[in-house]
Write a protein that holds these residues in place. Structure first.
Motif, PDB file in Angstrom:
ATOM      1  N   SER A  60       0.645  -3.907  -7.403  1.00 30.75           N
ATOM      2  CA  SER A  60      -0.670  -3.461  -7.843  1.00 30.75           C
ATOM      3  C   SER A  60      -1.087  -2.172  -7.139  1.00 30.75           C
ATOM      4  O   SER A  60      -1.704  -1.300  -7.749  1.00 30.75           O
ATOM      5  CB  SER A  60      -1.704  -4.556  -7.571  1.00 30.75           C
ATOM      6  N   GLY A  61      -0.753  -2.041  -5.860  1.00 32.06           N
ATOM      7  CA  GLY A  61      -1.093  -0.817  -5.135  1.00 32.06           C
ATOM      8  C   GLY A  61      -0.444   0.412  -5.740  1.00 32.06           C
ATOM      9  O   GLY A  61      -1.086   1.456  -5.886  1.00 32.06           O
ATOM     10  N   VAL A  62       0.825   0.297  -6.108  1.00 37.53           N
ATOM     11  CA  VAL A  62       1.526   1.418  -6.737  1.00 37.53           C
ATOM     12  C   VAL A  62       0.923   1.726  -8.103  1.00 37.53           C
ATOM     13  O   VAL A  62       0.615   2.879  -8.434  1.00 37.53           O
ATOM     14  CB  VAL A  62       3.029   1.112  -6.874  1.00 37.53           C
ATOM     15  N   VAL A  63       0.731   0.688  -8.914  1.00 35.67           N
ATOM     16  CA  VAL A  63       0.213   0.883 -10.273  1.00 35.67           C
ATOM     17  C   VAL A  63      -1.195   1.451 -10.243  1.00 35.67           C
ATOM     18  O   VAL A  63      -1.539   2.352 -11.027  1.00 35.67           O
ATOM     19  CB  VAL A  63       0.252  -0.447 -11.057  1.00 35.67           C
ATOM     20  N   ASP A 193       4.012  15.600  -9.669  1.00 37.91           N
ATOM     21  CA  ASP A 193       5.416  15.287  -9.914  1.00 37.91           C
ATOM     22  C   ASP A 193       5.544  13.771 -10.026  1.00 37.91           C
ATOM     23  O   ASP A 193       4.767  13.014  -9.481  1.00 37.91           O
ATOM     24  CB  ASP A 193       6.314  15.809  -8.788  1.00 37.91           C
ATOM     25  N   GLU A 194       6.544  13.361 -10.778  1.00 35.98           N
ATOM     26  CA  GLU A 194       6.793  11.944 -10.971  1.00 35.98           C
ATOM     27  C   GLU A 194       7.741  11.441  -9.888  1.00 35.98           C
ATOM     28  O   GLU A 194       8.797  12.018  -9.668  1.00 35.98           O
ATOM     29  CB  GLU A 194       7.394  11.690 -12.365  1.00 35.98           C
ATOM     30  N   THR A 195       7.334  10.400  -9.218  1.00 37.85           N
ATOM     31  CA  THR A 195       8.171   9.796  -8.187  1.00 37.85           C
ATOM     32  C   THR A 195       8.415   8.342  -8.536  1.00 37.85           C
ATOM     33  O   THR A 195       7.677   7.747  -9.322  1.00 37.85           O
ATOM     34  CB  THR A 195       7.503   9.888  -6.804  1.00 37.85           C
ATOM     35  N   SER A 196       9.426   7.772  -7.935  1.00 38.63           N
ATOM     36  CA  SER A 196       9.743   6.375  -8.200  1.00 38.63           C
ATOM     37  C   SER A 196       8.736   5.466  -7.507  1.00 38.63           C
ATOM     38  O   SER A 196       8.057   5.878  -6.559  1.00 38.63           O
ATOM     39  CB  SER A 196      11.157   6.052  -7.702  1.00 38.63           C
ATOM     40  N   ALA A 197       8.670   4.238  -7.993  1.00 42.13           N
ATOM     41  CA  ALA A 197       7.785   3.264  -7.360  1.00 42.13           C
ATOM     42  C   ALA A 197       8.200   3.028  -5.910  1.00 42.13           C
ATOM     43  O   ALA A 197       7.342   2.858  -5.032  1.00 42.13           O
ATOM     44  CB  ALA A 197       7.809   1.955  -8.143  1.00 42.13           C
ATOM     45  N   LEU A 198       9.505   3.042  -5.641  1.00 42.69           N
ATOM     46  CA  LEU A 198       9.984   2.837  -4.276  1.00 42.69           C
ATOM     47  C   LEU A 198       9.529   3.969  -3.367  1.00 42.69           C
ATOM     48  O   LEU A 198       9.124   3.741  -2.222  1.00 42.69           O
ATOM     49  CB  LEU A 198      11.507   2.715  -4.269  1.00 42.69           C
ATOM     50  N   ARG A 199       9.577   5.191  -3.876  1.00 45.75           N
ATOM     51  CA  ARG A 199       9.106   6.340  -3.087  1.00 45.75           C
ATOM     52  C   ARG A 199       7.602   6.227  -2.828  1.00 45.75           C
ATOM     53  O   ARG A 199       7.128   6.511  -1.707  1.00 45.75           O
ATOM     54  CB  ARG A 199       9.405   7.634  -3.839  1.00 45.75           C
ATOM     55  N   ASP A 200       6.863   5.784  -3.828  1.00 38.43           N
ATOM     56  CA  ASP A 200       5.421   5.596  -3.641  1.00 38.43           C
ATOM     57  C   ASP A 200       5.139   4.553  -2.564  1.00 38.43           C
ATOM     58  O   ASP A 200       4.230   4.713  -1.745  1.00 38.43           O
ATOM     59  CB  ASP A 200       4.778   5.165  -4.961  1.00 38.43           C
ATOM     60  N   LEU A 201       5.922   3.473  -2.573  1.00 39.10           N
ATOM     61  CA  LEU A 201       5.745   2.441  -1.558  1.00 39.10           C
ATOM     62  C   LEU A 201       6.057   2.977  -0.167  1.00 39.10           C
ATOM     63  O   LEU A 201       5.357   2.668   0.798  1.00 39.10           O
ATOM     64  CB  LEU A 201       6.642   1.236  -1.864  1.00 39.10           C
ATOM     65  N   ARG A 202       7.109   3.772  -0.061  1.00 34.76           N
ATOM     66  CA  ARG A 202       7.451   4.350   1.248  1.00 34.76           C
ATOM     67  C   ARG A 202       6.357   5.286   1.743  1.00 34.76           C
ATOM     68  O   ARG A 202       6.017   5.287   2.929  1.00 34.76           O
ATOM     69  CB  ARG A 202       8.788   5.096   1.161  1.00 34.76           C
ATOM     70  N   GLY A 204       3.183   5.142   0.967  1.00 36.57           N
ATOM     71  CA  GLY A 204       2.055   4.310   1.366  1.00 36.57           C
ATOM     72  C   GLY A 204       2.281   3.659   2.719  1.00 36.57           C
ATOM     73  O   GLY A 204       1.366   3.579   3.545  1.00 36.57           O
ATOM     74  N   TRP A 205       3.535   3.209   2.965  1.00 36.13           N
ATOM     75  CA  TRP A 205       3.854   2.583   4.249  1.00 36.13           C
ATOM     76  C   TRP A 205       3.760   3.589   5.394  1.00 36.13           C
ATOM     77  O   TRP A 205       3.256   3.268   6.474  1.00 36.13           O
ATOM     78  CB  TRP A 205       5.246   1.979   4.208  1.00 36.13           C
ATOM     79  N   SER A 206       4.216   4.817   5.149  1.00 34.32           N
ATOM     80  CA  SER A 206       4.139   5.858   6.184  1.00 34.32           C
ATOM     81  C   SER A 206       2.692   6.130   6.556  1.00 34.32           C
ATOM     82  O   SER A 206       2.356   6.294   7.738  1.00 34.32           O
ATOM     83  CB  SER A 206       4.807   7.143   5.692  1.00 34.32           C
ATOM     84  N   GLU A 207       1.824   6.199   5.547  1.00 35.32           N
ATOM     85  CA  GLU A 207       0.406   6.416   5.816  1.00 35.32           C
ATOM     86  C   GLU A 207      -0.184   5.224   6.563  1.00 35.32           C
ATOM     87  O   GLU A 207      -0.946   5.390   7.516  1.00 35.32           O
ATOM     88  CB  GLU A 207      -0.344   6.632   4.497  1.00 35.32           C
ATOM     89  N   PHE A 208       0.174   4.023   6.164  1.00 33.55           N
ATOM     90  CA  PHE A 208      -0.352   2.804   6.787  1.00 33.55           C
ATOM     91  C   PHE A 208       0.022   2.735   8.266  1.00 33.55           C
ATOM     92  O   PHE A 208      -0.834   2.530   9.123  1.00 33.55           O
ATOM     93  CB  PHE A 208       0.194   1.580   6.043  1.00 33.55           C
ATOM     94  N   ARG A 209       1.288   2.932   8.587  1.00 34.49           N
ATOM     95  CA  ARG A 209       1.715   2.762   9.977  1.00 34.49           C
ATOM     96  C   ARG A 209       1.353   3.947  10.866  1.00 34.49           C
ATOM     97  O   ARG A 209       1.471   3.867  12.094  1.00 34.49           O
ATOM     98  CB  ARG A 209       3.223   2.502  10.039  1.00 34.49           C
ATOM     99  N   SER A 210       0.870   5.042  10.254  1.00 32.89           N
ATOM    100  CA  SER A 210       0.469   6.192  11.067  1.00 32.89           C
ATOM    101  C   SER A 210      -0.870   5.974  11.777  1.00 32.89           C
ATOM    102  O   SER A 210      -1.231   6.724  12.670  1.00 32.89           O
ATOM    103  CB  SER A 210       0.379   7.456  10.193  1.00 32.89           C
ATOM    104  N   LYS A 333      -3.678   7.920  -1.927  1.00 36.32           N
ATOM    105  CA  LYS A 333      -2.849   6.871  -1.329  1.00 36.32           C
ATOM    106  C   LYS A 333      -3.648   5.606  -1.021  1.00 36.32           C
ATOM    107  O   LYS A 333      -3.099   4.644  -0.487  1.00 36.32           O
ATOM    108  CB  LYS A 333      -2.209   7.376  -0.029  1.00 36.32           C
ATOM    109  N   LEU A 334      -4.940   5.604  -1.377  1.00 37.10           N
ATOM    110  CA  LEU A 334      -5.814   4.521  -0.944  1.00 37.10           C
ATOM    111  C   LEU A 334      -5.395   3.168  -1.514  1.00 37.10           C
ATOM    112  O   LEU A 334      -5.418   2.149  -0.811  1.00 37.10           O
ATOM    113  CB  LEU A 334      -7.259   4.838  -1.339  1.00 37.10           C
ATOM    114  N   ALA A 335      -5.015   3.124  -2.786  1.00 37.05           N
ATOM    115  CA  ALA A 335      -4.632   1.837  -3.379  1.00 37.05           C
ATOM    116  C   ALA A 335      -3.396   1.275  -2.696  1.00 37.05           C
ATOM    117  O   ALA A 335      -3.305   0.076  -2.429  1.00 37.05           O
ATOM    118  CB  ALA A 335      -4.390   1.992  -4.883  1.00 37.05           C
TER     119      ALA A 335
END
Length: 411
Positions: A60-63, A193-202, A204-210, A333-335
């Motif tokens: 849901s976060g990616v979508v 640019d269009e990125t993969s869902a996996l790239r979006d998750l990465r 988001g994770w980078s932002e979260f753990r920062s 990146k909020l979602a």
């Protein structure tokens, strides 16, 4: 704020949907207890409701960062409506079995898992930044008021005609939210640019753990909510059934919590603590009063009063947490960051649900609830160690770009 068309539509959803879901919250627990009388079985059903969050919250976060988030909310509401409505029909027909409940509550969990990232990301798209705290407070005020009314009526309905009708009402109410949500014109973020869902998750994770403050508090609430959910949400209905008067008593407790949340929402319209994260962490420890009130077998009036006061603290905490996230995380990146927040906070709740019932059957309800309260206080103390948590002020942040102001029309 109320002049913004899309905010009014969102507010209507946040009145109707929580009222409908409150019928399910009361109905499901007592449907299981009426069918089997087992706290272990109740654990399995409620764990099934939470388990999908481990997967579908991230999706849901990616979508929700790719498409208008109100569409995700529509899909989630429809899924919950269908699963709860079908379960209500099965209960009313007398054909329901434990496995039906587990399967259908898993489907409900899929919808619930999708809601939080979408709900967190839609509001900054339709209100200007300077109104964000007030809009958060008002929208949550509407949700909590609806929850209070829904829970009070649901308790009476379950006591009078049974839990099947309560779950059927939940399904109908959620379907009624669809037209107003589809009328919201908030858009998704423009993508260069269009990125993969996996790239979006990465990303988001980078932002979260920062953000040290972010993952520390999420880790704290992972344990706090695990202990609270098992000791209060799972073991609360059996205590209410055996010692407090049954479904009506549990409906009163749920309504008291919602009343406190409403009061907290009113306070949040004006109150801004100087160190919001210190408040957030402290409230994690204060929540230990919930299982303690049940373990000590307080009178129903005392439990309701304590639950209402806790609701005030909890709502102030939620508003401050939402505003802190929104002001310190880039909006595009909020979602996804909210998805990691939600996932981290609830990922251990199925464990709490699965462990609470069997543990209570082995060592007793009160002993299990005392242990949960001690765990909540201990982990909240550890969360105070990072300096960011203790020292971040409400005026700090602003690392995220400002959210563009919305026009009164919502366009």
């Amino acid at each position: 704020m109320l002049a913004i068309r899309d905010f009014r539509l969102l507010l209507a959803d946040r009145l109707l949907a929580p009222a409908a879901v409150a019928f399910s919250v009361v109905g499901v627990s007592f449907a299981v207890l009426d069918l089997t009388g087992s706290t272990a079985d109740l654990s399995y059903v409620l764990a099934a409701q939470i388990a999908p969050a481990l997967v579908f919250t991230l999706i849901s976060g990616v979508v929700s960062d790719r498409v208008p988030p109100q569409r995700v909310i529509v899909a989630a509401n429809v899924v919950i409506a269908l699963s709860e409505g079908l379960l209500g029909v099965l209960v009313l027909s007398g054909a329901v079995r434990l496995w039906h409940m587990i399967v259908l509550e898993t489907l409900t969990g899929v919808g619930m898992a999708a809601l939080w990232p979408a709900m967190q990301s839609v509001l900054p798209k339709i209100v200007p930044d300077e109104l964000l705290q007030q809009a958060n407070a008002v929208s949550r005020l509407a949700m909590n008021g609806a929850q209070m009314g829904g829970a009070a009526v649901a308790g009476v309905v379950v006591a009078a005609v049974g839990p099947g009708w309560a779950m059927s009402v939940c399904g109908v109410g959620l379907l009624a939210t669809v037209p107003m949500l589809l009328s919201i014109r908030a858009s998704g973020h423009a993508r260069t640019d269009e990125t993969s869902a996996l790239r979006d998750l990465r990303d988001g994770w980078s932002e979260f753990r920062s953000h040290t403050w972010l993952w520390t508090i999420v880790a704290q609430y992972c344990v706090v909510l695990m202990a609270w959910y098992g000791s209060f949400q799972v073991l609360g209905p059996p205590v209410a059934k055996d010692h407090l008067g049954g479904a009506a008593a549990w409906g009163a407790i749920t309504s008291a919590e919602a009343l406190g949340l409403i009061a907290g929402g009113v306070i949040s319209l004006r109150f801004t603590p100087r160190r919001p994260l210190l408040l957030v962490v402290s409230i994690g420890a204060i929540l230990a009063v919930s299982p303690l009130s049940l373990a000590m077998r307080w009178p129903l009036v005392a439990i309701c009063l304590a639950t209402a006061v806790l609701g005030v603290f909890l709502e102030i905490m939620m508003v401050q947490w939402s505003v802190t996230l929104t002001r310190n995380v880039p909006p595009e990146k909020l979602a996804r960051v909210s998805a990691y927040d939600a996932l981290g906070s609830v990922m251990a709740m199925p464990i709490g649900a699965l462990v609470a019932g069997p543990l209570a059957a082995e060592i007793g309800l009160s002993a299990t609830q005392y242990g949960a309260a001690a765990l909540m206080v201990a982990v909240s103390s550890l969360a105070l160690l990072p300096r960011d948590v203790r020292r971040m002020r409400s005026t700090d942040g602003g690392s995220a770009p400002s959210v563009p102001a919305a026009s009164p029309s919502g366009s």
